[in-house]
Write an enzyme that holds these catalytic residues in place. Sequence first.
Site, PDB file in Angstrom:
ATOM      1  CB  CYS A   1     -18.096   0.403   9.073  1.00 43.04           C
ATOM      2  SG  CYS A   1     -16.992  -0.271  10.250  1.00 43.04           S
TER       3      CYS A   1
ATOM      4  CB  CYS B   1      -0.879  -0.222   1.329  1.00 41.13           C
ATOM      5  SG  CYS B   1      -1.987   1.452   1.389  1.00 41.13           S
TER       6      CYS B   1
ATOM      7  CB  CYS C   1     -15.276  -6.761   7.238  1.00 37.52           C
ATOM      8  SG  CYS C   1     -16.844  -6.605   8.292  1.00 37.52           S
TER       9      CYS C   1
ATOM     10  NE  ARG D   1     -19.087  -2.978  12.996  1.00 38.94           N
ATOM     11  CZ  ARG D   1     -19.968  -3.735  13.050  1.00 38.94           C
ATOM     12  NH1 ARG D   1     -19.982  -5.081  13.583  1.00 38.94           N
ATOM     13  NH2 ARG D   1     -21.152  -3.600  12.487  1.00 38.94           N
TER      14      ARG D   1
ATOM     15  CB  CYS E   1      -1.313   3.834   8.174  1.00 39.14           C
ATOM     16  SG  CYS E   1      -2.162   4.507   6.816  1.00 39.14           S
TER      17      CYS E   1
ATOM     18  CB  CYS F   1     -18.639  -4.144   5.997  1.00 36.03           C
ATOM     19  SG  CYS F   1     -17.540  -2.702   6.380  1.00 36.03           S
TER      20      CYS F   1
ATOM     21  CB  CYS G   1      -0.892  -0.120   8.275  1.00 37.59           C
ATOM     22  SG  CYS G   1      -1.658  -1.257   7.493  1.00 37.59           S
TER      23      CYS G   1
HETATM   24  N1  SAM Z   1      -6.546   0.672   3.154  1.00 38.32           N
HETATM   25  C1  SAM Z   1      -8.008   0.716   3.523  1.00 38.32           C
HETATM   26  C2  SAM Z   1      -7.770   2.303   4.540  1.00 38.32           C
HETATM   27  O1  SAM Z   1      -6.798   2.408   5.281  1.00 38.32           O
HETATM   28  O2  SAM Z   1      -8.478   3.186   4.195  1.00 38.32           O
HETATM   29  C3  SAM Z   1      -8.430  -0.205   4.389  1.00 38.32           C
HETATM   30  C4  SAM Z   1      -7.607  -1.046   5.199  1.00 38.32           C
HETATM   31  S1  SAM Z   1      -6.860  -0.595   6.756  1.00 38.32           S
HETATM   32  C5  SAM Z   1      -6.021  -1.988   7.138  1.00 38.32           C
HETATM   33  C6  SAM Z   1      -8.335  -0.764   7.761  1.00 38.32           C
HETATM   34  C7  SAM Z   1      -7.964  -0.273   9.449  1.00 38.32           C
HETATM   35  O3  SAM Z   1      -7.569  -1.137  10.301  1.00 38.32           O
HETATM   36  C8  SAM Z   1      -7.205   0.909   9.669  1.00 38.32           C
HETATM   37  O4  SAM Z   1      -7.820   2.134   9.139  1.00 38.32           O
HETATM   38  C9  SAM Z   1      -6.819   0.998  11.045  1.00 38.32           C
HETATM   39  O5  SAM Z   1      -7.678   1.514  11.979  1.00 38.32           O
HETATM   40  C10 SAM Z   1      -6.920  -0.612  11.240  1.00 38.32           C
HETATM   41  N2  SAM Z   1      -5.573  -1.092  11.597  1.00 38.32           N
HETATM   42  C11 SAM Z   1      -4.514  -1.317  10.580  1.00 38.32           C
HETATM   43  N3  SAM Z   1      -3.439  -1.830  11.132  1.00 38.32           N
HETATM   44  C12 SAM Z   1      -3.720  -2.095  12.533  1.00 38.32           C
HETATM   45  C13 SAM Z   1      -2.950  -2.346  13.506  1.00 38.32           C
HETATM   46  N4  SAM Z   1      -1.891  -2.999  13.653  1.00 38.32           N
HETATM   47  N5  SAM Z   1      -3.583  -2.490  14.722  1.00 38.32           N
HETATM   48  C14 SAM Z   1      -4.961  -1.923  14.968  1.00 38.32           C
HETATM   49  N6  SAM Z   1      -5.597  -1.610  13.903  1.00 38.32           N
HETATM   50  C15 SAM Z   1      -5.015  -1.651  12.780  1.00 38.32           C
HETATM   51 FE1  SF4 Z   2      -2.753   1.096   3.436  1.00 37.83          FE
HETATM   52 FE2  SF4 Z   2      -2.646  -0.011   5.916  1.00 37.83          FE
HETATM   53 FE3  SF4 Z   2      -2.905   2.481   5.874  1.00 37.83          FE
HETATM   54 FE4  SF4 Z   2      -5.037   1.037   4.680  1.00 37.83          FE
HETATM   55  S1  SF4 Z   2      -4.562   1.433   7.007  1.00 37.83           S
HETATM   56  S2  SF4 Z   2      -4.464   2.742   3.751  1.00 37.83           S
HETATM   57  S3  SF4 Z   2      -3.617  -0.616   4.049  1.00 37.83           S
HETATM   58  S4  SF4 Z   2      -1.354   1.568   5.185  1.00 37.83           S
END
Ligand code: SAM
Ligand code: SF4
Length: 352
Positions: free
Chosen positions: A204, A69, A113, A281, A73, A144, A76
Amino acid sequence: MKHSDSNATQRPLFSEGALRHDWTVAEVVEIIETPLTELLFQAQTVTRANFPAGVVEGAQLLSIKTGACPEDCAYCPQSAHYETFLTPEKLMDAESILSEAVKAKESGATRFCMGAAWRSPSDKQVDAVSEAIEGVSALGLETCVTLGMLSEPQAQTLANAGLDFYNHNLDTSPEFYGQIITTRTYEDRLDTLDACRTAGLSLCTGGIVGMGESRRDRAGLLTQLAALDPHPESVPINLLIKVPGTPLHAKLQAEPDDLPGLELVRTIAAARIVMPGSVVRLSAGREGMSDELHALCFQAGANSIFLGDRLLTADNAGEDTDERLLNDLGMTLADQPLSHQARPSVPEGASS
Ligand code: SAM
Ligand code: SF4
Ligand code: DTB
């Protein structure tokens, strides 16, 4: 240690009878700081007025496109900016997604989801996901998806395919946000939520706690979520999973700052109180959580969990653990999605 003050008058936690969208951060901090037994009482009263008692919704996650990606973040494992254990995988075909949905339904999930590690999908990708949505929807599961930023026509395409919810988290307060993500603004996220609403999708949207943010930041996130009108129908509260290779893992290794369990409970209770009709949730971070902490989160108003031993890429509590947990707590999985049953109301007499 403090003595009780029997003359103290308690201020109302919220105005009776009205759903509010104008919570201030200071008010939400005050809710979070309410003496715990009172906070749990208020939160459970609101829960009972809106949802069946003793019931939790089971949802199942599936990563339909994994890793690589372009976003940064800091929590992530799927970001291409960091070196984690993940092997990127391209978009799954609709048939494979459907067979996972069938398994999810058999394990008791009523909601499915699908998550894709995209910054924003192309129209072609939206069409491909729409095909999967149609199939999953036809199984009778609530659907979702979370695919990153969307334009309004893309949101409309997903809605036309029968999508119920779009997941797009605000993640944290506007003030703390810049320390976590630099490749997408808070405003971008609000715009995507707007596009989804315009297309008639349920929202959500929630966030992550345990990233080193302050209590005020947690209140700031809830204030932003509750300002959405209508309230998001679904509010995921994720406890950070510290994944090796991500910046937050490194930062929290260097300066440990684990969120106390009771702070998670207080945050959930405040979410329940400011958004009475939303499904709250208890999302990422349940693996290794004690039965007692789970119980307090449910008492605070959490009424959905992710089932199965995998979230998107990280481990989850697992079927056996959850079956035993719910059994021991005397709770059951809902036989239909709870959003069908919500009657957003603020109970008479729950304040004072
Ligand atoms: N890429 C898309 C986005 O971010 O818009 C969707 C997938 S992303 C993995 C969905 C959510 O998972 C993130 O917004 C975050 O809140 C949560 N998430 C991701 N990594 C995480 C982690 N290590 N611990 C807790 N929540 C996490
Ligand atoms: Fe990409 Fe992870 Fe951020 Fe979603 S949360 S936009 S998968 S880096
Ligand atoms: C949400 O708020 N939590 C879920 C869902 N929305 C997509 C995702 C949690 C991801 C946890 C880290 C992982 O599995 O990669």
